[in-house]
Design a protein around this motif. Structure first.
Motif, PDB file in Angstrom:
ATOM      1  N   LEU A  57       4.429  42.283  25.334  1.00 32.16           N
ATOM      2  CA  LEU A  57       4.427  41.129  26.219  1.00 32.16           C
ATOM      3  C   LEU A  57       5.757  40.950  26.946  1.00 32.16           C
ATOM      4  O   LEU A  57       5.866  40.131  27.851  1.00 32.16           O
ATOM      5  N   SER A  58       6.783  41.704  26.579  1.00 26.02           N
ATOM      6  CA  SER A  58       8.061  41.613  27.290  1.00 26.02           C
ATOM      7  C   SER A  58       8.028  42.396  28.599  1.00 26.02           C
ATOM      8  O   SER A  58       8.892  42.226  29.445  1.00 26.02           O
ATOM      9  N   PRO A  60       5.314  42.626  31.252  1.00 25.53           N
ATOM     10  CA  PRO A  60       3.968  42.208  31.658  1.00 25.53           C
ATOM     11  C   PRO A  60       3.278  43.168  32.633  1.00 25.53           C
ATOM     12  O   PRO A  60       2.066  43.348  32.538  1.00 25.53           O
ATOM     13  N   ARG A 164      -2.583  35.851  30.077  1.00 26.83           N
ATOM     14  CA  ARG A 164      -2.051  34.515  30.355  1.00 26.83           C
ATOM     15  C   ARG A 164      -2.579  33.449  29.408  1.00 26.83           C
ATOM     16  O   ARG A 164      -1.847  32.544  29.038  1.00 26.83           O
ATOM     17  N   TYR A 173       3.657  31.395  23.976  1.00 27.60           N
ATOM     18  CA  TYR A 173       4.587  32.357  24.584  1.00 27.60           C
ATOM     19  C   TYR A 173       4.949  31.879  25.983  1.00 27.60           C
ATOM     20  O   TYR A 173       4.090  31.534  26.781  1.00 27.60           O
ATOM     21  N   TRP A 175       6.846  33.606  28.336  1.00 25.04           N
ATOM     22  CA  TRP A 175       7.186  34.711  29.234  1.00 25.04           C
ATOM     23  C   TRP A 175       8.683  34.721  29.532  1.00 25.04           C
ATOM     24  O   TRP A 175       9.103  34.961  30.642  1.00 25.04           O
ATOM     25  N   ASP A 176       9.475  34.432  28.505  1.00 29.61           N
ATOM     26  CA  ASP A 176      10.913  34.359  28.663  1.00 29.61           C
ATOM     27  C   ASP A 176      11.653  35.567  28.109  1.00 29.61           C
ATOM     28  O   ASP A 176      12.874  35.596  28.110  1.00 29.61           O
ATOM     29  N   ARG A 178      11.086  38.758  29.276  1.00 26.40           N
ATOM     30  CA  ARG A 178      11.202  39.763  30.338  1.00 26.40           C
ATOM     31  C   ARG A 178      12.586  39.709  31.018  1.00 26.40           C
ATOM     32  O   ARG A 178      13.166  40.736  31.329  1.00 26.40           O
TER      33      ARG A 178
END
Length: 181
Positions: A57-58, A60, A164, A173, A175-176, A178
Motif C-alpha cells: 500500500l506504500s 499505490p 480505497r 489507512y 495513504w501517508d 507513499r
C-alpha cells in the motif's frame, strides 16, 4: 482436504503478515508523527523505514497495476466460463428424427435445418445464413461494445474501489506512507 488447503495459507501466512504490517504501521505513526504532524527528523531516525516502504500500500500505482492485471485475468476466466455455460445450454437434444452433425459448417447447418433426406442447395443455406447474420450484426455489435465498456469499467474500477474503500489490512489507512518512501 480442499478446505484445509485454502484455510492453511490464510491461517499461517496471511494472518501473521497482517499483524506484522499493522504493528509496523502503528509504530510508524507513533514515532514519526509528533503531535499529529509528520516530522522529517523522526523519519530520518525511524529504524524500520525500509521495511515500511515494502508494504504494497506504500506504492499505490504499482498496487493498482497488479490488481488490474489480476482482476482482468479473473474477469476473462469468468467470461469464458459463462460463454461455455451458454454454449452447453444452447445444445439441442438429439432425437431419432433429426440428423446430428458434430462439425459446424453451412452445409451441416442446412442438413440439421432441412432434415436428412431433403434436397437443398448450398447457396440457399448460405443466403439464409447471411440474411440472419446481417439482421443480428448491428445488435451484436452494440452488445459487444457495451460488454467491452463494462469489462473496462470493472477491470479498472474494482481494484481502485478495493484499494480505497474495501482493503482491511490497514483499517484507517491514510495513504501517508507513499510520501516519505
Amino acid at each position: 482436504m480442499h478446505f484445509y488447503v485454502l484455510y492453511s495459507p490464510r491461517l499461517y501466512i496471511c494472518v501473521p503478515a497482517i499483524k506484522a504490517v499493522r504493528g509496523l504501521y502503528m509504530q510508524y505513526h507513533d514515532e514519526v508523527f509528533a503531535g499529529g504532524l509528520f516530522s522529517d527528523e523522526a523519519w530520518a531516525s525511524f529504524t524500520r523505514s525500509e521495511e515500511l516502504c515494502q508494504i504494497p500500500l506504500s506504492q499505490p500505482l504499482f498496487f493498482v497495476a497488479v490488481l488490474i492485471c489480476w482482476t482482468g485475468t479473473i474477469w476473462a476466466d469468468l467470461l469464458e466460463s459463462f460463454h461455455y455455460i451458454s454454449l452447453w445450454g444452447s445444445l439441442c437434444k438429439p432425437s431419432s428424427s433429426h440428423f446430428v452433425v458434430v462439425e459446424v459448417s453451412s452445409r451441416a447447418c442446412c442438413r440439421r435445418r432441412f432434415g436428412h433426406g431433403s434436397t437443398f442447395s448450398a447457396a440457399d443455406c448460405g443466403e439464409q445464413h447471411w440474411v440472419s447474420f446481417r439482421a443480428r450484426r448491428d445488435r451484436h455489435l452494440f452488445l459487444r461494445i457495451v460488454g467491452m465498456a463494462l469489462t473496462v469499467l470493472v477491470v479498472v474500477c474494482l481494484p481502485i474501489l478495493f484499494m480505497r474503500c474495501l482493503q482491511q489490512v490497514l483499517p484507517g489507512y491514510r495513504w501517508d506512507v507513499r510520501g516519505p518512501c
